[in-house]
Design a protein around this motif. Structure first.
Motif, mmCIF file in Angstrom:
data_model
loop_
_atom_site.group_PDB
_atom_site.id
_atom_site.type_symbol
_atom_site.label_atom_id
_atom_site.label_comp_id
_atom_site.label_asym_id
_atom_site.label_seq_id
_atom_site.Cartn_x
_atom_site.Cartn_y
_atom_site.Cartn_z
ATOM 1 N N LEU A 1 1.773 12.770 23.297
ATOM 2 C CA LEU A 1 1.295 12.307 24.592
ATOM 3 C C LEU A 1 1.090 10.803 24.480
ATOM 4 O O LEU A 1 0.324 10.336 23.646
ATOM 5 C CB LEU A 1 -0.010 13.008 24.969
ATOM 6 N N ARG A 2 1.809 10.072 25.318
ATOM 7 C CA ARG A 2 1.824 8.637 25.157
ATOM 8 C C ARG A 2 0.761 7.922 25.985
ATOM 9 O O ARG A 2 0.623 8.184 27.171
ATOM 10 C CB ARG A 2 3.198 8.076 25.520
ATOM 11 N N LEU A 3 0.046 7.021 25.355
ATOM 12 C CA LEU A 3 -0.838 6.110 26.084
ATOM 13 C C LEU A 3 -0.225 4.726 25.958
ATOM 14 O O LEU A 3 -0.312 4.065 24.929
ATOM 15 C CB LEU A 3 -2.248 6.133 25.492
ATOM 16 N N ARG A 4 0.413 4.326 27.022
ATOM 17 C CA ARG A 4 1.198 3.097 26.990
ATOM 18 C C ARG A 4 0.308 1.866 26.754
ATOM 19 O O ARG A 4 -0.763 1.740 27.339
ATOM 20 C CB ARG A 4 1.943 2.945 28.317
ATOM 21 N N GLY A 5 0.757 0.994 25.852
ATOM 22 C CA GLY A 5 0.058 -0.277 25.659
ATOM 23 C C GLY A 5 -1.279 -0.182 24.944
ATOM 24 O O GLY A 5 -2.089 -1.087 25.006
ATOM 25 N N ARG A 6 -1.505 0.955 24.245
ATOM 26 C CA ARG A 6 -2.765 1.100 23.507
ATOM 27 C C ARG A 6 -2.536 1.047 22.000
ATOM 28 O O ARG A 6 -3.391 1.444 21.218
ATOM 29 C CB ARG A 6 -3.438 2.434 23.836
ATOM 30 N N GLY A 7 -1.340 0.598 21.606
ATOM 31 C CA GLY A 7 -1.030 0.525 20.176
ATOM 32 C C GLY A 7 -1.385 -0.821 19.591
ATOM 33 O O GLY A 7 -2.316 -1.487 20.042
ATOM 34 N N LEU A 8 -0.609 -1.228 18.589
ATOM 35 C CA LEU A 8 -0.875 -2.488 17.879
ATOM 36 C C LEU A 8 -0.303 -3.668 18.664
ATOM 37 O O LEU A 8 0.629 -3.506 19.447
ATOM 38 C CB LEU A 8 -0.219 -2.441 16.495
ATOM 39 N N PRO A 9 -0.857 -4.853 18.420
ATOM 40 C CA PRO A 9 -0.302 -6.044 19.066
ATOM 41 C C PRO A 9 1.150 -6.251 18.629
ATOM 42 O O PRO A 9 1.494 -6.028 17.469
ATOM 43 C CB PRO A 9 -1.173 -7.180 18.509
ATOM 44 N N ARG A 10 1.998 -6.628 19.597
ATOM 45 C CA ARG A 10 3.379 -6.913 19.203
ATOM 46 C C ARG A 10 3.731 -8.365 19.503
ATOM 47 O O ARG A 10 4.885 -8.750 19.570
ATOM 48 C CB ARG A 10 4.369 -5.948 19.849
ATOM 49 N N GLY A 11 2.700 -9.168 19.659
ATOM 50 C CA GLY A 11 2.921 -10.597 19.878
ATOM 51 C C GLY A 11 2.975 -10.936 21.348
ATOM 52 O O GLY A 11 3.410 -10.121 22.166
ATOM 53 N N GLY A 12 2.524 -12.133 21.696
ATOM 54 C CA GLY A 12 2.571 -12.591 23.077
ATOM 55 C C GLY A 12 1.709 -11.765 24.009
ATOM 56 O O GLY A 12 1.986 -11.662 25.201
ATOM 57 N N HIS B 1 -0.373 -12.719 4.135
ATOM 58 C CA HIS B 1 0.408 -11.767 4.926
ATOM 59 C C HIS B 1 -0.504 -10.643 5.395
ATOM 60 O O HIS B 1 -1.149 -9.985 4.582
ATOM 61 C CB HIS B 1 1.548 -11.201 4.086
ATOM 62 N N LEU B 2 -0.564 -10.437 6.683
ATOM 63 C CA LEU B 2 -1.437 -9.404 7.225
ATOM 64 C C LEU B 2 -0.784 -8.038 7.064
ATOM 65 O O LEU B 2 0.326 -7.815 7.552
ATOM 66 C CB LEU B 2 -1.718 -9.658 8.713
ATOM 67 N N GLY C 1 -5.244 -10.296 18.427
ATOM 68 C CA GLY C 1 -3.873 -9.978 18.815
ATOM 69 C C GLY C 1 -2.832 -10.336 17.771
ATOM 70 O O GLY C 1 -1.663 -10.495 18.087
ATOM 71 N N SER C 2 -3.243 -10.467 16.499
ATOM 72 C CA SER C 2 -2.273 -10.764 15.438
ATOM 73 C C SER C 2 -1.395 -9.550 15.188
ATOM 74 O O SER C 2 -1.849 -8.412 15.261
ATOM 75 C CB SER C 2 -2.995 -11.135 14.137
ATOM 76 N N ARG C 3 -0.150 -9.825 14.855
ATOM 77 C CA ARG C 3 0.776 -8.731 14.611
ATOM 78 C C ARG C 3 0.817 -8.404 13.124
ATOM 79 O O ARG C 3 0.839 -9.307 12.289
ATOM 80 C CB ARG C 3 2.165 -9.153 15.073
ATOM 81 N N GLU C 4 0.862 -7.121 12.823
ATOM 82 C CA GLU C 4 0.967 -6.701 11.428
ATOM 83 C C GLU C 4 2.236 -7.279 10.821
ATOM 84 O O GLU C 4 3.271 -7.341 11.481
ATOM 85 C CB GLU C 4 1.004 -5.172 11.357
ATOM 86 N N GLY C 5 2.163 -7.705 9.555
ATOM 87 C CA GLY C 5 3.355 -8.222 8.891
ATOM 88 C C GLY C 5 3.550 -9.721 9.077
ATOM 89 O O GLY C 5 4.356 -10.323 8.385
ATOM 90 N N THR C 6 2.832 -10.329 10.016
ATOM 91 C CA THR C 6 2.932 -11.773 10.156
ATOM 92 C C THR C 6 1.979 -12.423 9.154
ATOM 93 O O THR C 6 1.175 -11.758 8.511
ATOM 94 C CB THR C 6 2.588 -12.252 11.578
ATOM 95 N N ALA C 7 2.120 -13.732 9.013
ATOM 96 C CA ALA C 7 1.326 -14.417 7.995
ATOM 97 C C ALA C 7 0.470 -15.510 8.616
ATOM 98 O O ALA C 7 0.801 -16.065 9.662
ATOM 99 C CB ALA C 7 2.255 -15.016 6.945
#
Lengths: 309, 81
Positions: free
Chosen positions: A259-270, A203-204, A175-181
């Motif tokens: 067509l949106r699949l909610r909550g299937r993208g990248l981790p956004r933290g928490g 940095h990821l 669940g790491s977020r892109e751009g965090t370190a």
């Protein structure tokens, strides 16, 4: 030890006769332009390299003693020429990464002439240019670690090879977020004279992916549709980072519809996640069968002159 | 072996090369929210602020504004289709 000669005057864009003031001004102008923290994230590694070069040039040319020493042997040399330092200046091995640029160090050429640079020189760390200090902490090192969508979502363990022979085991938390370190205390440059080692900041960065395009915390993927699927609607199975899911394509889906699949993208933290978008892309048959051709002919009749363009 | 997720105030000071009074100053200026523990993201951000100050002579508040603006530009460029 042969190293490449560096023309510090060329690096700063000043004449060999430049005054101390001119050098200072040229350096400040370039520093403002090239500072890696002012560059977009994607260009930061490259900017760091250039910034190091001007820092090194400034370190030598702004110091009358170093400049005199450099001038004494520098006159007949050209940038990039093989350079063998005069005896007695002492060589030194710089710590470098295989995969990453060491963001703290000066060139081998600098080391061959002036010895090891003070740790943190030019990087604004407390205590730089402090004269002789027996104990020095090692450089902090910042580097980029390319990761996959899967690694961000599922977490992963990676072994990073460094050119000084060290292998570092890194755990990318689930669940790491892109751009965090990630901060690896004590895994940066080694300390001197018993000083503590510096830290390593990784940095990821999301590596380019054949399937998904990232847009913030959202992901886009192509959804190829046959014309009849787009017109009549359909149920399709698509591969997502979480495995195969069923997706309803509504009747009358236009090319480019997301067509949106909610909550299937990248981790956004928490624990939260961005969305996944399946972007409809209507694919026409390049070599229609005879039956298909007849069906499209019939379609043309039925559409009764409703042509595009 | 993995990085600890959060840093104590002492660890933060060490990571930034600051004395405890330096951390107080960052809090006073509103560049750091007082908390018992800090995220690595905060450390990385403040390291950028301090580098800009050390290398270019920007003051702390100015440097923090610059970091925010660069991040905003970054997001805009990344999200551009």
């Amino acid at each position: 030890m042969a190293v490449k000669f560096r023309d510090y005057y060329e690096v700063l864009g000043v004449a060999r006769t430049a005054s101390a003031d001119e050098i200072k001004r040229a350096y400040r102008k370039l520093a403002r332009k090239l500072h890696p923290d002012l560059a977009p994230a994607a260009e930061r590694a490259e900017a760091t390299k250039r910034f190091q070069e001007i820092n090194e040039a400034n370190e030598v040319l702004s110091d009358p003693e170093k400049r005199a020493k450099y001038d004494a042997l520098g006159e007949n040399w050209k940038n990039g020429q093989e350079f063998t330092p005069p005896p007695g200046t002492g060589g030194w091995q710089r710590v470098e990464f295989d995969d990453f640029e060491d963001l703290g160090g000066f060139s081998d050429f600098f080391a061959s002439m002036f010895g090891r640079a003070a740790p943190g020189a030019g990087r604004g760390r407390a205590g730089r240019r402090g004269g002789v200090r027996m104990e020095m902490p090692g450089n902090d090192v910042e580097a980029e670690l390319p990761v996959t969508v899967d690694e961000l979502l599922q977490g992963s363990k990676r072994r990073i090879q460094m050119s000084d022979g060290r292998n570092i085991d890194v755990e990318i938390p689930r669940g790491s977020r892109e751009g965090t370190a990630l901060r690896l205390a004590g895994q940066g440059g080694p300390g001197f004279g018993g000083g503590p080692a510096g830290d390593l900041y990784l940095h990821l960065r999301l590596a380019p992916d054949a399937r998904y395009r990232a847009s913030g915390d959202d992901l886009d993927m192509d959804l190829p549709l046959q014309p009849w699927q787009a017109v009549l609607g359909d149920q399709v199975r698509i591969e997502t980072p979480d495995g195969a899911v069923k997706l309803t394509v509504p009747p009358g889906t236009q090319s480019g519809t997301r067509l949106r699949l909610r909550g299937r993208g990248l981790p956004r933290g928490g624990g939260a996640r961005g969305d996944l978008h399946a972007v409809a892309r209507i694919v026409v048959p390049e070599h229609p069968s005879e039956a298909e051709r007849r069906a499209y002919e019939a379609l043309r009749q039925a559409a009764d002159g409703k042509a595009g363009a | 072996m993995s990085a600890p997720d959060r840093l104590s105030r002492d660890e933060l000071a060490r990571a930034l090369g600051l004395r405890p009074s330096g951390i107080e100053r960052l809090i006073q200026l509103g560049l750091l929210d007082p908390a018992p523990e800090f995220e690595v993201t905060t450390v990385v951000r403040l390291r950028r602020v301090l580098r800009l100050r050390g290398d270019l002579g920007v003051n702390l508040v100015g440097a923090a504004i610059i970091v925010d603006l660069v991040d905003r530009l970054d997001r805009l460029e990344r999200d551009r289709p």
